[in-house]
Write a protein that holds these residues in place. Structure first.
Motif, PDB file in Angstrom:
ATOM      1  N   THR A 158       0.888  -1.217  -0.087  1.00 34.98           N
ATOM      2  CA  THR A 158       0.051  -0.095  -0.027  1.00 34.98           C
ATOM      3  C   THR A 158       0.778   1.296   0.181  1.00 34.98           C
ATOM      4  N   GLU A 159       0.335   2.100  -0.561  1.00 35.54           N
ATOM      5  CA  GLU A 159       0.893   3.760  -0.598  1.00 35.54           C
ATOM      6  C   GLU A 159       0.013   4.483   0.669  1.00 35.54           C
ATOM      7  N   ALA A 160      -0.913   4.005   1.011  1.00 34.60           N
ATOM      8  CA  ALA A 160      -1.815   4.900   2.043  1.00 34.60           C
ATOM      9  C   ALA A 160      -1.240   4.906   3.460  1.00 34.60           C
ATOM     10  N   VAL A 161      -0.092   4.151   3.733  1.00 33.78           N
ATOM     11  CA  VAL A 161       0.627   4.283   4.913  1.00 33.78           C
ATOM     12  C   VAL A 161       2.172   4.459   4.485  1.00 33.78           C
ATOM     13  N   ARG A 162       2.550   5.854   4.950  1.00 30.87           N
ATOM     14  CA  ARG A 162       3.752   6.255   4.866  1.00 30.87           C
ATOM     15  C   ARG A 162       4.965   5.568   5.435  1.00 30.87           C
ATOM     16  N   LYS A 163       4.973   6.005   6.892  1.00 30.08           N
ATOM     17  CA  LYS A 163       5.980   5.227   7.793  1.00 30.08           C
ATOM     18  C   LYS A 163       5.479   5.077   8.865  1.00 30.08           C
ATOM     19  N   LEU A 164       5.908   3.997   9.534  1.00 29.75           N
ATOM     20  CA  LEU A 164       5.439   3.440  11.097  1.00 29.75           C
ATOM     21  C   LEU A 164       6.277   3.761  12.043  1.00 29.75           C
ATOM     22  N   PRO A 165       6.243   3.517  13.471  1.00 24.34           N
ATOM     23  CA  PRO A 165       7.104   3.852  14.118  1.00 24.34           C
ATOM     24  C   PRO A 165       8.706   3.416  14.097  1.00 24.34           C
ATOM     25  N   PRO A 166       9.746   4.252  14.083  1.00 25.62           N
ATOM     26  CA  PRO A 166      11.097   3.798  14.140  1.00 25.62           C
ATOM     27  C   PRO A 166      11.573   2.359  14.479  1.00 25.62           C
ATOM     28  N   TRP A 167      11.051   1.972  15.681  1.00 28.24           N
ATOM     29  CA  TRP A 167      11.383   0.887  16.216  1.00 28.24           C
ATOM     30  C   TRP A 167      10.538  -0.535  15.362  1.00 28.24           C
ATOM     31  N   PHE A 168       9.432  -0.236  14.753  1.00 25.95           N
ATOM     32  CA  PHE A 168       8.598  -1.147  13.889  1.00 25.95           C
ATOM     33  C   PHE A 168       9.383  -1.148  12.822  1.00 25.95           C
ATOM     34  N   GLU A 169       9.669  -0.039  12.316  1.00 31.03           N
ATOM     35  CA  GLU A 169      10.416  -0.141  10.747  1.00 31.03           C
ATOM     36  C   GLU A 169      11.702  -1.041  10.888  1.00 31.03           C
ATOM     37  N   ALA A 170      12.391  -0.740  12.224  1.00 30.72           N
ATOM     38  CA  ALA A 170      13.718  -1.608  12.218  1.00 30.72           C
ATOM     39  C   ALA A 170      13.797  -2.984  12.323  1.00 30.72           C
ATOM     40  N   VAL A 171      12.483  -3.467  12.613  1.00 27.93           N
ATOM     41  CA  VAL A 171      12.283  -5.009  12.881  1.00 27.93           C
ATOM     42  C   VAL A 171      11.668  -5.669  11.860  1.00 27.93           C
ATOM     43  N   PHE A 172      10.301  -5.028  11.446  1.00 31.79           N
ATOM     44  CA  PHE A 172       9.409  -6.002  10.637  1.00 31.79           C
ATOM     45  C   PHE A 172       9.293  -5.130   9.207  1.00 31.79           C
ATOM     46  N   ASN A 173       8.814  -5.813   8.410  1.00 26.87           N
ATOM     47  CA  ASN A 173       8.521  -5.607   7.021  1.00 26.87           C
ATOM     48  C   ASN A 173       7.302  -4.669   7.080  1.00 26.87           C
ATOM     49  N   THR A 174       7.433  -3.475   6.407  1.00 23.05           N
ATOM     50  CA  THR A 174       6.515  -2.502   6.389  1.00 23.05           C
ATOM     51  C   THR A 174       6.154  -2.122   4.963  1.00 23.05           C
ATOM     52  N   PRO A 175       4.929  -1.126   4.780  1.00 18.69           N
ATOM     53  CA  PRO A 175       4.649  -0.774   3.237  1.00 18.69           C
ATOM     54  C   PRO A 175       5.810  -0.035   2.911  1.00 18.69           C
ATOM     55  N   SER A 176       6.704   0.688   3.600  1.00 17.73           N
ATOM     56  CA  SER A 176       7.695   1.607   2.882  1.00 17.73           C
ATOM     57  C   SER A 176       8.733   0.552   2.663  1.00 17.73           C
ATOM     58  N   HIS A 177       9.141  -0.473   3.366  1.00 20.66           N
ATOM     59  CA  HIS A 177      10.144  -1.128   2.956  1.00 20.66           C
ATOM     60  C   HIS A 177       9.615  -2.083   1.587  1.00 20.66           C
ATOM     61  N   HIS A 178       8.490  -2.594   1.590  1.00 24.95           N
ATOM     62  CA  HIS A 178       7.862  -3.373   0.493  1.00 24.95           C
ATOM     63  C   HIS A 178       7.831  -2.812  -0.842  1.00 24.95           C
ATOM     64  N   ARG A 179       7.426  -1.134  -0.592  1.00 28.57           N
ATOM     65  CA  ARG A 179       7.301  -0.172  -1.744  1.00 28.57           C
ATOM     66  C   ARG A 179       8.636  -0.607  -2.645  1.00 28.57           C
ATOM     67  N   VAL A 180       9.754  -0.259  -1.910  1.00 32.35           N
ATOM     68  CA  VAL A 180      11.109  -0.507  -2.431  1.00 32.35           C
ATOM     69  C   VAL A 180      11.032  -1.941  -3.031  1.00 32.35           C
ATOM     70  N   HIS A 181      10.892  -2.781  -2.555  1.00 29.97           N
ATOM     71  CA  HIS A 181      10.969  -4.244  -3.241  1.00 29.97           C
ATOM     72  C   HIS A 181      10.194  -4.153  -4.551  1.00 29.97           C
ATOM     73  N   HIS A 182       8.932  -3.499  -4.623  1.00 27.37           N
ATOM     74  CA  HIS A 182       8.086  -3.347  -5.965  1.00 27.37           C
ATOM     75  C   HIS A 182       8.653  -2.386  -7.035  1.00 27.37           C
ATOM     76  N   ALA A 183       9.475  -1.548  -6.712  1.00 34.65           N
ATOM     77  CA  ALA A 183       9.984  -0.736  -7.417  1.00 34.65           C
ATOM     78  C   ALA A 183      11.003  -0.994  -8.595  1.00 34.65           C
ATOM     79  N   ARG A 184      11.061  -0.315  -9.523  1.00 38.74           N
ATOM     80  CA  ARG A 184      12.178  -0.627 -10.816  1.00 38.74           C
ATOM     81  C   ARG A 184      13.174   0.453 -10.786  1.00 38.74           C
ATOM     82  N   ASN A 185      13.133   1.262  -9.796  1.00 43.56           N
ATOM     83  CA  ASN A 185      14.428   2.251  -9.827  1.00 43.56           C
ATOM     84  C   ASN A 185      15.844   1.403  -9.514  1.00 43.56           C
TER      85      ASN A 185
END
Length: 220
Positions: A158-185
């Motif tokens: 999803t793009e509806a969720v931008r960033k989650l709390p830093p501690w969560f982003e550090a441990v878990f897969n998040t929309p931000s991390h997975h957007r990177v995975h789907h990108a062709r940049n």
């Protein structure tokens, strides 16, 4: 399925409020058909291979009781093997021939999570879960854990969720991390293979934070 449909409707409403149109009828219908086809193929694959899981379980290395710690261990172990499956799906052409279906969309929304390949059983996705039964986890618990992992991953598309709390982003897969995975940049290609835990990407050098805007789809 009702939960997924409700979440997709909520996502579409949120994005519309932001002035963005993410869903189209044609692509959403395509994703739903692919999801149903994949579910049928996956069910058939489990029916055909479950005997092999039980055969390995009969020669298991450890007796693992059903406790809170064994559930945590199974979740972590399954996620580790999922990382291996996902990375292999990008690096081995036989497996990419199936996985490319999931990456072929040029949009990113919850419906994209439904965009799965009917040929995953042929490409060998189920092989990566076999060591779990050999270690001593009951096959039915393995199946349930795989399903729960894939259920979690629905919500990172999803793009509806931008960033989650830093501690969560550090441990878990998040929309931000997975957007990177789907990108062709160029800087994003073959990065962030995480299923539930992003720690594997950080351990094995495949992590990339989301900095530049993501352009979705495949290169060729």
């Amino acid at each position: 399925a009702p939960v997924f449909v409700a979440c997709m409707a909520a996502e579409g409403w949120v994005l519309a409020r932001r002035g963005r149109q993410s869903y189209t009828a044609g692509e959403t219908a395509c994703n739903v058909v692919l999801a149903l086809s994949h579910a049928a193929a996956d069910g058939l694959a489990w029916a055909l291979t479950l005997g092999l899981f039980y055969a390995l379980y009969a020669h298991r290395l450890f007796e693992i009781p059903l406790t809170w710690w064994s559930v945590v261990a199974l979740v972590v172990a399954q996620d580790f093997f999922y990382y291996g499956f996902h990375r292999a799906s990008h690096r081995i052409r036989w497996m990419w021939a199936s996985h490319v279906t999931h990456h072929s969309s040029q949009t990113m929304n919850l419906a994209t999570a439904l965009r799965q390949s009917v040929t995953y059983p042929v490409s060998g996705m189920w092989v990566f879960w076999l060591p779990l039964a050999w270690l001593g986890f009951k096959p039915e618990h393995v199946v349930l854990t795989v399903a729960a992992s894939l259920g979690y991953q629905f919500f990172v598309h999803t793009e509806a969720v931008r960033k989650l709390p830093p501690w969560f982003e550090a441990v878990f897969n998040t929309p931000s991390h997975h957007r990177v995975h789907h990108a062709r940049n160029p800087q994003y290609i073959d990065r962030n293979y995480a299923g539930v835990l992003v720690i594997w990407d950080k351990m094995f050098g495949t992590f990339e934070p989301e900095d530049a805007p993501c352009e979705y789809g495949i290169v060729n």
